[in-house]
Design a protein around this motif. Structure first.
Motif, PDB file in Angstrom:
ATOM      1  N   SER A 240       0.807  -1.209   0.000  1.00 13.27           N
ATOM      2  CA  SER A 240       0.000   0.000   0.000  1.00 13.27           C
ATOM      3  C   SER A 240       0.845   1.266   0.000  1.00 13.27           C
ATOM      4  O   SER A 240       0.444   2.293   0.558  1.00 13.27           O
ATOM      5  N   ALA A 241       2.012   1.218  -0.636  1.00 18.09           N
ATOM      6  CA  ALA A 241       2.785   2.448  -0.807  1.00 18.09           C
ATOM      7  C   ALA A 241       2.040   3.368  -1.768  1.00 18.09           C
ATOM      8  O   ALA A 241       1.221   2.919  -2.565  1.00 18.09           O
ATOM      9  N   GLY A 242       2.333   4.656  -1.711  1.00 16.53           N
ATOM     10  CA  GLY A 242       1.756   5.607  -2.661  1.00 16.53           C
ATOM     11  C   GLY A 242       0.363   6.085  -2.322  1.00 16.53           C
ATOM     12  O   GLY A 242      -0.309   6.647  -3.181  1.00 16.53           O
ATOM     13  N   GLU A 243      -0.093   5.897  -1.086  1.00 11.80           N
ATOM     14  CA  GLU A 243      -1.428   6.360  -0.715  1.00 11.80           C
ATOM     15  C   GLU A 243      -1.408   7.855  -0.440  1.00 11.80           C
ATOM     16  O   GLU A 243      -1.754   8.314   0.654  1.00 11.80           O
ATOM     17  N   ILE A 244      -1.049   8.614  -1.442  1.00 15.54           N
ATOM     18  CA  ILE A 244      -0.888  10.056  -1.264  1.00 15.54           C
ATOM     19  C   ILE A 244      -2.243  10.738  -1.067  1.00 15.54           C
ATOM     20  O   ILE A 244      -2.325  11.819  -0.482  1.00 15.54           O
ATOM     21  N   HIS A 246      -4.543  10.173   0.892  1.00 11.58           N
ATOM     22  CA  HIS A 246      -5.007  10.279   2.275  1.00 11.58           C
ATOM     23  C   HIS A 246      -3.955  10.866   3.198  1.00 11.58           C
ATOM     24  O   HIS A 246      -3.940  10.624   4.403  1.00 11.58           O
ATOM     25  N   ILE A 247      -3.092  11.655   2.605  1.00  6.29           N
ATOM     26  CA  ILE A 247      -2.192  12.481   3.407  1.00  6.29           C
ATOM     27  C   ILE A 247      -2.992  13.665   3.934  1.00  6.29           C
ATOM     28  O   ILE A 247      -3.813  14.229   3.223  1.00  6.29           O
ATOM     29  N   THR A 248      -2.725  14.015   5.190  1.00  7.60           N
ATOM     30  CA  THR A 248      -3.421  15.162   5.774  1.00  7.60           C
ATOM     31  C   THR A 248      -2.782  16.446   5.268  1.00  7.60           C
ATOM     32  O   THR A 248      -1.606  16.679   5.508  1.00  7.60           O
ATOM     33  N   CYS A 258     -12.336   8.137   4.033  1.00  6.84           N
ATOM     34  CA  CYS A 258     -11.531   7.190   4.808  1.00  6.84           C
ATOM     35  C   CYS A 258     -11.764   7.372   6.303  1.00  6.84           C
ATOM     36  O   CYS A 258     -11.266   6.587   7.109  1.00  6.84           O
ATOM     37  N   ASN A 260     -10.851  10.117   8.091  1.00  2.00           N
ATOM     38  CA  ASN A 260     -10.015  11.177   8.660  1.00  2.00           C
ATOM     39  C   ASN A 260     -10.452  12.541   8.134  1.00  2.00           C
ATOM     40  O   ASN A 260     -11.268  12.636   7.221  1.00  2.00           O
TER      41      ASN A 260
ATOM     42  N   ASN B 333       1.877   6.589   4.755  1.00  2.00           N
ATOM     43  CA  ASN B 333       0.963   6.486   3.625  1.00  2.00           C
ATOM     44  C   ASN B 333       1.717   6.382   2.295  1.00  2.00           C
ATOM     45  O   ASN B 333       1.285   5.678   1.388  1.00  2.00           O
ATOM     46  N   LEU B 334       2.811   7.110   2.185  1.00  2.00           N
ATOM     47  CA  LEU B 334       3.562   7.104   0.924  1.00  2.00           C
ATOM     48  C   LEU B 334       4.424   5.865   0.791  1.00  2.00           C
ATOM     49  O   LEU B 334       4.528   5.274  -0.273  1.00  2.00           O
TER      50      LEU B 334
END
Lengths: 417, 417
Positions: A240-244, A246-248, A258, A260, B333-334
């Motif tokens: 699950s790398a690259g889940e940009i 859902h960055i705050t 999600c 958040n 996350n990344l």
DNA sequence: TTATTTAATCAAGTGTTTTAACAAAGTAAA
DNA sequence: TTTACTTTGTTAAAACACTTGATTAAATAA
């Protein structure tokens, strides 16, 4: 290179795999002597390796290249007719299927609607139907397919061939996608995340050629990133790398799907853009978008209006770009990639987004990485992921051929007489 | 593994390098048969590889291990007396030098003050003096050193052996650090960023053993991260990966030394913590810190007071932890690392920081990566980077030995009679 | 035609790994 | 104690990949 070998694997045929990858991704063809230099082997060794690859039909000799002095080198190229593969790119709402040769040239393509929420049984049946139709249209038998690359919009464990806890793929969790298709089609399948494949596609044949490390940002209804590190897809420890998305980016921002608050996706994803546009229209602001029925008001329409000069639409796009830029600035500070490539439906609707992204990154990134990193738009358009899936399929097919796991299907594509 | 070979390098002695790395980092020793399985070779091949390594004095046979059935395997271990290396960890204000054997056991250590702002000439002279003194104290000749690992607090281009545009190392930009030391000491030098080395140290002998990917967060006067990806240091395209300290965590935050607003470092670095404490004391708030003269009011003192139960100090530390947690959540996350390890001076002053970091990450990270990632404190304390430098030095020394680039210095450390 | 340059090949030799058989070192049961 | 069984580690011959050093091939320039 795509074919790295970690210390815990055997190195049988290592140099053959390396050679064929260097040939595949060389921009202007490559000679035996050049290969020898790049691989640290002697020319004599390359003669033997190349002879073997030629006999397998994996590569072929192109015309010689002119040089100022001495015998001209024989340029080696991948043999497009060495084999046939398929690529499948599944999105949240679309399905893109293609047939391609070994040079990753697309021979036939099909673009279909798909509802990923229907679950694996229904969707994979649709994929199967689509691929078989496409094959039939081109008079190709399923048994001629050597491999298929498949992309899905969720976190993938490549080794297992399945997705885990996907946010937008209800019912797919831990479903054996790869094994299912492998059984149905009887050939090797590679399963990857769609953003990963976008990154790979752009690295191999798009805006990221020659880069060692790059990030591909897919701005669609959601936002995801794919990472190429050391010329390979990096999927992270649990895929699950690259889940940009859902960055705050703002502690006090709106609620995201999600759970958040203030996720990037809630500000700048296609859905968020459409939502903002709807609110704007409802507020009675003077905009081109007012003429569009609310249910048809998508991010695409906002992009269209922005290109026509509608200032309120431009503002929405630029705001989204700024937030994406903030997230990318963080990514650049952490990763220091050689390039950041913006793709996905929303990104392709115009330069406005890329421009505002670029500016936001410039303002927030450290000096050193900023100097090096190129921020560009995807060169392959909406085919980034499809090309990545093709690259993965050709990978498998070629390396299976080298390991002699496959009969040699030479010249199955309209052989010369 | 540390010894990966990209496709464009020759693979001479590849298996010997792999084997010795598998032996070095095996937690409970490893037998020939186990090595054969892990490397995909036959036992016969391993017999020969191991024989060669034994003859070179790189490894040795330990006592056999008991198994339920059959002939007990002979456990192989690195030969600590195979050679001698040094490690140098340069910080902003300190210099740590160590001598170590091949098992990375520290034989002698020296902790000195250093002002990195004095520039390369002065600092490297200090490093040289320190190492020579340490050698003299242990009756070891400089010529017995096989390699030295060096860490510096700035972005490093490892291939070039220099730093580029370092934020806190004025005068060091593009100074040929490695070549300089190589000339002075006459042995191979490896130059890396200190956070990278911290990550490597914790990966090899600390809290990150066995992880494929991890991040090491160094919370000192500034904040930096080191990344291990695929069991290797990842430095980024231009050597500046891991600049987590200058990620924007609040758009409207205070001005940072880097020129941007709201950087993590401006909220949670040691300097920022000290600044907040000073402001708090000045405001007349009731706190244990009031008794400390302003010029001595450091982050360390705040940590001390917090552990003694001083609520205002605890609040400062927890606030810092929350901001660090926000940044780490983005990183998780990344990157989707297997572990995040918190190190550096500030982090080591107590569990309060780690606890609040952990909570902040839990609140902001996506489900999937959160499940996998372990957030822990550095196991090696203030020696994380020093150990990393040792690992790099032993790497060079051992792999030079295998390539026979070095005379075999067997048993130079107090050989048994 | 000859010299020069660079590319590619060939044949002999080297070093590494596999194959297949065997020896070694333990436990368990007769 | 003997025998069977299990697993580890070794050995020798053969296969394989690559290097070395010489040779051939294909171009340009004089």
């Amino acid at each position: 290179m795509l074919y790295w070998i970690p210390a815990n694997q055997n190195i049988k045929n290592f140099n053959k795999h390396s050679a064929v990858d260097l040939i595949r991704f060389a921009s202007n063809g490559v000679s035996r002597t050049e290969l020898a230099e790049q691989m640290g082997l002697t020319r004599a060794a390359l003669t033997m390796i190349v002879t073997d690859l030629l006999e397998n039909g994996v590569i072929l000799e192109a015309e010689s290249r002119a040089i100022p002095n001495g015998r001209p080198p024989v340029v080696l190229e991948i043999n497009p007719k060495g084999g046939l593969v398929a690529a499948v790119d599944m999105g949240a709402t679309h399905l893109n299927i293609a047939l391609a040769d070994f040079s990753a040239k697309i021979i036939g393509e099909k673009y279909l609607p798909l509802d990923i929420k229907q679950g694996p049984q229904s969707c994979l049946a649709e994929v199967n139907r689509g691929l078989r139709e496409l094959l039939a249209e081109h008079n190709i038998n399923l048994s001629q397919l050597m491999a298929v690359g498949v992309g899905v919009p969720g976190p993938v464990i490549t080794d297992a061939g399945m997705v885990v806890s996907p946010p937008i793929m209800p019912g797919w969790d831990s479903f054996p996608i790869r094994d299912n298709l492998q059984k149905e089609w009887g050939c090797s399948i590679s399963l990857n995340n769609d953003a990963e494949l976008g990154a790979l596609g752009e690295w191999a044949y798009g805006a990221g050629r020659g880069e060692q490390n790059l990030a591909f940002i897919k701005v669609g209804s959601g936002i995801g990133a794919g990472l190429i590190i050391n010329q390979q897809i990096y999927g992270g420890t649990t895929g699950s790398a690259g889940e940009i998305g859902h960055i705050t980016v703002d502690e006090n921002g709106p609620l995201c799907t999600c759970g958040n608050h203030g996720c990037l996706e809630a500000f700048a994803g296609g859905n968020a853009i459409a939502l903002q546009a709807k609110k704007m229209v409802a507020s009675g602001k003077r905009t081109l978008l007012s003429s569009i029925p609310t249910e048809n008001l998508t991010a695409q329409e906002v992009g269209k209006a922005a290109r026509r000069g509608d200032l309120p639409s431009q503002e929405i796009i630029m705001r989204a770009g700024t937030f994406i830029g903030i997230a990318i600035a963080g990514l650049v500070n952490l990763f220091n990639p050689g390039a950041v490539i913006i793709g996905g439906g929303v990104a392709l609707s115009g330069d406005l987004l890329t421009t505002s992204i670029r500016q936001a990154v410039r303002e927030r990134s450290l000096r050193a990485p900023k100097q090096g990193v190129h921020i560009t738009t995807a060169m392959l358009g909406r085919r980034s992921s499809l090309m990545g899936a093709t690259v993965q399929a050709v990978n498998i097919a070629i390396h299976d051929l080298i390991e002699k796991k496959h009969p040699v299907y030479r010249d199955i594509l309209a052989p010369e007489k």
